[in-house]
Design an enzyme around this catalytic site. Structure first.
Site, PDB file in Angstrom:
ATOM      1  CG  HIS A   1      -1.718  -1.311   1.315  1.00  0.00           C
ATOM      2  ND1 HIS A   1      -2.674  -1.696   0.407  1.00  0.00           N
ATOM      3  CD2 HIS A   1      -1.610  -2.326   2.189  1.00  0.00           C
ATOM      4  CE1 HIS A   1      -3.127  -2.895   0.738  1.00  0.00           C
ATOM      5  NE2 HIS A   1      -2.499  -3.301   1.804  1.00  0.00           N
ATOM      6  CB  CYS A   2       2.230   3.541  -1.602  1.00  0.00           C
ATOM      7  SG  CYS A   2       1.655   3.026  -3.200  1.00  0.00           S
ATOM      8  CB  SER A   3       2.224   2.865   3.741  1.00  0.00           C
ATOM      9  OG  SER A   3       1.418   3.813   3.127  1.00  0.00           O
TER      10      SER A   3
END
Ligand code: PMP
Length: 385
Positions: free
Chosen positions: A341-343
């Site tokens: 999740h790009c995190s």
């Protein structure tokens, strides 16, 4: 075209479907107001200008921004964050940032760190909350130009105390920048009283607009000096970018159909937003509670009684997230997202950096029945049936 009836639980990536009025407003912008806003005085240019001005005013009303000129239309939340970070931070500046940020903050900061900006990270607790006292200790430890924190996590749904953080930042002479990608449209928001200096939003998530448009709120006291882009627009033809809002930050022809769609979505939320927030809250709890009852499932982030944005991520002790997401999609027509999740910072904090997690992003159109169907499907997938 949609291959099969889809039960869409990926609103945290992008909301779908869009509410009534959004596609129509975009079509109207193309068919009936197709001039270039702010360029020329013929009727189509004026109609386009009216479209953008109306949309800006409606988004401002929704977000509680008293003067719509403090709202800059951008291509998205990522652009908005780049604009404020790269436009404000200079060599030698120190920035205090939560250790939960999305790559839309992490990566611009990586570039800025290479240019001599000092980055201090503040860790979260085990539920994914940032402690305001820890931020205060970091800000007080050394002269700080900026505090950055997301309003809500795209992995855990944890809501951060951004108003308190803004007070702390201001007491120490820093500005407060908030990544509102997962909060705007989902949580009650009044930027006039929140006290932050910049608030960046995606237009296409909780705000229910189309992709390719976002907004950046810039409080009157914060004017990023360095521009991400310069170009046409504004009242003068001087080489220096005009120093008026929002033109200074909107060089070049913007996304007029996108703004029109976002304006229509804002009008929908002005009418139905309170009811949507209530429903999303109750569905989020129902999903969270149901997942906790499935053997082997772990839910990341805040405990059940703690308010969260409508995001619920889970792991299973035996089945990898991508397999769960694949089965939900192929066997049940349920769209969720698996992965990091790009995190990566948040996945480090939750111990899921290797595996990622299955994320359910809830949204405006879902019902109790949809949640129950999703829970039944997860139960079956996790039972290996
Ligand atoms: N911040 C957070 C917390 C997000 O979830 C996202 C989108 N995943 C972004 C920033 C970037 O938004 P966009 O892709 O719309 O620019």
């Amino acid at each position: 075209m949609c291959p099969q009836p889809i039960l869409y639980f990926d609103h945290s990536a992008t909301s779908w479907p869009k509410p009534p009025g959004v596609a129509e407003a975009m079509q109207e912008a193309l068919l009936e107001a197709g001039g270039n806003p702010g360029r020329g005085a013929h009727s189509l240019a004026l109609a386009a200008e009216h479209t953008v001005t109306r949309a800006r005013g409606d988004v401002a009303r929704l977000l509680g921004v008293p003067d719509a000129r403090d709202l800059v239309f951008t291509p998205g939340c990522t652009f908005a964050l780049n604009l404020v970070l790269k436009g404000t931070l200079r060599r030698g500046d120190r920035v205090v940032v939560s250790a939960l940020e999305h790559n839309a903050v992490v990566r611009p900061l990586h570039v800025l760190a290479a240019r001599g900006v000092k980055v201090a990270r503040v860790q979260a607790d085990s539920e994914g909350h940032i402690d305001a006292d820890a931020v205060e200790r970091s800000v007080a430890a050394s002269a700080t130009r900026m505090v950055i924190c997301q309003h809500a996590s795209n992995v855990t749904g944890a809501i951060q105390p951004v108003a308190d953080l803004a007070d702390i930042a201001h007491e120490h002479g820093a500005v407060m920048v908030v990544d509102g990608a997962q909060a705007a449209g989902h949580l009650p928001l009044d930027l006039a009283t929140l006290g932050v200096d910049a608030y960046a939003c995606s237009g296409h998530k909780g705000l229910l607009g189309p992709q390719g448009v976002g907004v950046l709120y810039l409080a009157p006291g914060l004017s990023p000096v360095e521009l991400v882009q310069g170009g046409g627009g504004g009242p003068s033809e001087e080489p220096a970018q005009p120093d008026i809002r929002p033109d200074r930050y909107e060089a070049g022809t913007g996304n007029t159909p996108g703004a029109a769609g976002l304006g229509a979505a804002a009008r929908y939320l002005l009418e139905h937003g309170a009811e949507i927030e209530r429903r999303e809250r109750s569905l989020t709890r129902r999903l969270h509670e149901g997942l906790l009852g499935i053997p082997g499932v772990k839910v990341l982030g805040p405990a059940i009684d703690v308010p969260r944005a409508p995001v619920v991520s889970m792991t299973h002790d035996r089945i990898p997230p991508d397999e769960i997401a694949f089965s939900l999609d192929r066997r049940y027509g349920i769209a969720v997202r698996a992965g990091l999740h790009c995190s990566p910072w948040t996945h480090s904090m939750t111990g899921t950096l290797e595996t990622g997690a299955v994320r359910f992003g809830l949204g405006w159109n879902l019902t109790e029945d949809d949640v129950d169907r999703a829970l039944e499907a997860v139960r079956e997938v996790c039972a290996g049936s």
